[in-house]
Design an enzyme around this catalytic site. Structure first.
Site: not given
Lengths: 346, 346
Positions: B130, B161, B42, B250, B324
């Site tokens: 989370c 997630g 990247s 969540h 989350n």
């Protein structure tokens, strides 16, 4: 099963009624004559069953004359108005609504669990709530083997439990989401309640309306019906019922505490493997566990993720999945009728 | 907060990394210089932040020279390879992966719960999982008010997630479902695991891979991290972690047993209403309860469906929802950095 019976289906066009008709055909229930009954509004419409076309009649008290078995699934108010009328005319009513479930005169039956209760009927047998049925099918063998003290369940319930319009609502909301349009909510969580919330990309911690103690009726059904079916008022049961964006198949995350100390996870699994109506899918090395998408259209109650609690020697966790319209409703109703026929009660 | 800091974000293009950048800007964290670090692949790409364009650099040990705070969210292996290198060069690492969470040398911190643990750091602070964070934010005030003996949680976890590719998978499967096409599954439940199952119209009782005791790593994270954050090895915790077709947010169905007898549901709710980071949404007469669709993009941990168990005087049920990617990840990481700055640890 040489005997042929006159069977009435009340609410034949609903989500459960449709499945009841399919189950009657699929299981070769000895239907001599079939009567499809509905509200005045639907009377005159036709429905096909086993290659024949039936005209829907209005469900009046008189319509039950000569009926041997009446399968009700048209809402509690219809059952309250007509079930006793049907029974008075000699029909055995198998009622899929909550109208009579807690009536002490009415057996509440899951054949794998309390078939013997059918003998006590006074013309009406109640079919338990969908989320209760699959739980007691899986927990009765545990109760028999090790005793049962305590159940804590959290559910993941499919929209089909709220009927055809809720399935359609999930599809419409999902389409709207995909197309970037406004998501409208008119049915869930409870059509008759004040507010409605989207189910697509969401979960709703409300099924049925609330009772005064903070639990919903759905949660109280799981609590009270489980005690009644298992004949154990001392059994501690707690439920949190949640709607998820799944079309068919209820899932349940269940914690149980057994009476017996030192039960191993192998013994616990063995008790389930030998149980009627249960299929154990529990092989984590191969990522095998029950999922609602794969339970749709299937008869058994699937159980997996069986493991012993890490802190409580008597505690176990399991994951229970079944098709809520089949074992949770239509199939259990037909199984009740089959059991009554076999036991000479019809 | 006049001091300006050099902040490095490792994994800036991921689902959590993106939110970390947003939080830094939104919360006006005193970023003097920002370094975006990623894999060699990247490096050279650009990203915009607060009206400025940044070129992504390769995350090498040397890249952390002069960095005050390094926010890691690029997977456990990247953290294992580089977090100690960054700390060695004087950076305080706030690591959002599971790499160091259970390391006794590394504080695992949710500022509302155990901010004082930050003082014990040796260059690395771990951000909890989370699903753990939102649970401890809601349960710490209960623990402080009444003591806490036992937690049993079942989760309803969003696909975000599992990262950007899981969100894309839910959208693609949903489109395929709407168009009547074949639903393909390549990411969930766990990208690196053998089998993949659809998440659209389904729920998956597996998050992360399985451990030998039958619990998944995600479940063991909730169990072990909760004990570490609350400094209570005797606390009984059990978790069942389930993925649901929700994009963000969540939800958790939680049963707790408190130490104190006779606590009323009003006292229990009061303890939550006064708690930092918690918003109580609990008015059943107006169908008010937390839902993930409405928690997306919000900072607090929302709590509702508070009710006392019907069989156990020390038992309570509650429903906990949070974003989350925010409180469950990016926001908590930035809050850790803010707390360290306020406490003179940066």
């Amino acid at each position: 099963m040489a005997k042929e019976l006159t069977v009435a289906v009340v609410g034949a066009t609903g989500a459960v009624g449709t499945k009841m008709m399919e189950q009657l055909a699929k299981r070769k229930f000895p239907v001599g004559k079939l009567k499809l009954l509905a509200s005045k509004r639907s009377a005159g419409n036709t429905l096909d069953f086993a290659g024949q076309t039936y005209t829907i009649e209005e469900a009046t008290p008189e319509a039950f004359e000569g009926v041997d078995v009446a399968l009700f699934s048209a809402g509690g108010s219809v059952s309250k108005a007509l079930a006793k009328e049907a029974a008075k005319r000699g029909a055995v009513v198998i009622d899929n609504t909550s109208a009579f479930r807690m009536d002490p005169e009415v057996p509440l039956v899951v054949p794998e669990v309390n078939r013997a209760d059918l003998k006590e009927h006074n013309g009406i047998i109640a079919n338990p709530n969908c989320s209760t049925i699959q739980m007691v099918v899986a927990l009765e063998p545990i109760r028999q083997a090790f005793g049962l003290k305590n159940i804590i369940v959290s559910t993941y319930q499919a929209v089909s439990g709220s009927g055809v319009s809720a399935i359609e609502e999930l599809h419409q909301q999902s389409l709207a989401w995909d197309e970037g349009k406004n998501v409208e909510a008119n049915i869930l969580p409870v059509k008759s309640d004040k507010k409605h919330f989207p189910i697509a990309r969401n979960v709703l911690p409300q099924i049925d309306v609330f009772t005064e103690n903070g639990f919903t009726y759905e949660e109280m059904k799981m609590i009270n019906e489980t005690k009644k079916i298992m004949h154990d008022d001392a059994l501690a049961v707690a439920a949190t019922c949640v709607r998820v964006p799944v079309v068919a198949g209820h899932s349940e995350s269940v914690f149980v505490e057994v009476d017996k100390a030192g039960v191993t996870v192998e013994e616990f699994r063995k008790a389930l493997e030998n149980a009627p109506g249960v299929v154990v899918q529990d092989d984590i090395t191969n990522q095998q566990y029950p999922m609602p998408l794969f339970a749709e259209g299937e008869d058994p109650t699937f159980v997996g993720r069986i493991r012993k609690d890490l802190a409580n020697d008597r505690g176990f966790h399991l994951w229970i999945v079944a098709d809520n319209l089949l074992k949770g409703a239509a199939l259990n109703s037909i199984q009740i009728a089959e059991a009554m026929l076999e036991d000479g009660l019809l």
